[in-house]
Enzyme design. Structure first.
Site, mmCIF file in Angstrom:
data_model
loop_
_atom_site.group_PDB
_atom_site.id
_atom_site.type_symbol
_atom_site.label_atom_id
_atom_site.label_comp_id
_atom_site.label_asym_id
_atom_site.label_seq_id
_atom_site.Cartn_x
_atom_site.Cartn_y
_atom_site.Cartn_z
ATOM 1 C CE LYS A 78 -1.939 -1.125 3.926
ATOM 2 N NZ LYS A 78 -1.164 -2.348 4.242
ATOM 3 N NE ARG A 98 -3.903 -0.738 10.713
ATOM 4 C CZ ARG A 98 -2.857 -0.398 9.994
ATOM 5 N NH1 ARG A 98 -2.719 0.812 9.531
ATOM 6 N NH2 ARG A 98 -1.939 -1.280 9.706
ATOM 7 N NE ARG A 150 8.112 -3.094 5.843
ATOM 8 C CZ ARG A 150 6.780 -3.038 5.952
ATOM 9 N NH1 ARG A 150 6.090 -2.263 5.140
ATOM 10 N NH2 ARG A 150 6.151 -3.742 6.859
ATOM 11 N NE ARG A 164 6.914 -0.927 9.655
ATOM 12 C CZ ARG A 164 5.771 -0.833 8.998
ATOM 13 N NH1 ARG A 164 5.727 -0.165 7.860
ATOM 14 N NH2 ARG A 164 4.678 -1.379 9.457
ATOM 15 N NE ARG A 192 2.517 -4.992 10.979
ATOM 16 C CZ ARG A 192 3.550 -4.937 10.121
ATOM 17 N NH1 ARG A 192 4.681 -5.540 10.395
ATOM 18 N NH2 ARG A 192 3.428 -4.250 9.010
#
Ligand code: AP5
Length: 209
Positions: free
Chosen positions: A14, A89, A123, A156, A167
């Site tokens: 996203k 969310r 990532r 992260r 998550r």
């Protein structure tokens, strides 16, 4: 108008697509995750409250997020549209958003879970400028350094295996119900989010036509 909401699981791409689209359409990318991470990095009181939730992969309480969102959407650059990434969310946030602003498009990034886990584990991001890399698909030119400012890249804190599991569970329980809500309003378009960044970008643009 282009008041766009991007919905999808963590790691679906996203943020990557929102940044491109923001440049292409000349409207701001409004990411609640980025704003919260900035508040953490700047040691703001909001950041201190949010940090613990984020590290665990839990949602930050609605009232905390709403404050920064409301302020951001009231900025002059958001008057001609925006790309909302990471909000709403849950159903309560969707209701609140509807009170703040109408929405024109909701794009749902659909992607197999196995791809998500790989994308998040690979990532890396720059703590200075926020540029996001992927060690497999979009590595920095010099290993572990940001192409723009040379800052050492970080992983992260919520990309650990345990936080990713949380998550994904939070997404399934709290965010997935929004698909029906926006489908019933006739706003939802599904975008196949596996494939290269260019391929997904082409699908996003087609979905907005
Ligand atoms: P947030 O920052 O919103 O995280 P997220 O929704 O979990 O999404 P991600 O940022 O992980 O993924 P993305 O879909 O943007 O993927 P990306 O483009 O980076 O939220 C973080 C936390 O903040 C939450 O857990 C919560 O605690 C809090 N929070 C935020 N908003 C909140 C709210 N409204 N209410 C309450 N709490 C809130 O891509 C992932 C990787 O894949 C990158 O390495 C990228 O380079 C790579 N990649 C992207 N696209 C492709 C592609 N097509 N092919 C190959 N690689 C790709």
């Amino acid at each position: 108008m282009n008041r766009i909401v991007l919905l999808g699981p963590p790691g679906a791409g996203k943020g990557t697509q929102a940044k491109r689209l923001a440049t292409e359409l000349g409207i701001p990318h409004v990411s609640t995750g980025d704003m919260l991470r900035a508040a953490v990095a700047q040691g703001k009181s909001l950041g201190k409250e949010a940090d613990e939730y984020m590290r665990k992969g839990l949602l930050v309480p609605d009232a905390l997020v709403l404050g920064i969102l409301r302020e951001r959407l009231a900025s002059p650059d958001a008057r001609r549209g925006f790309i909302l990434d990471g909000y709403p969310r849950n159903v309560a946030q969707a209701r609140t958003l509807a009170e703040i602003t109408p929405v024109d498009h909701v794009l749902y990034f659909e992607i197999p879970e196995s791809v998500l886990v790989e994308r998040m584990s690979q990532r890396r991001s720059c703590p200075t400028c926020g540029t996001v890399y992927n060690l497999l698909t979009n590595p920095p030119r010099t290993p572990d350094r940001c192409d723009r400012d040379g800052t050492p890249l970080i992983q992260r804190p919520d990309d650990t295996e345990e936080a990713v599991r949380t998550r994904l569970a939070v997404y399934r329980e709290q965010t997935l119900p929004l698909l029906d809500l926006y489908r019933n309003q006739g706003l939802l378009r599904t975008v196949a989010a596996a494939g290269s960044v260019e391929e997904v970008n082409a699908r996003v643009r087609a979905a907005l036509r």
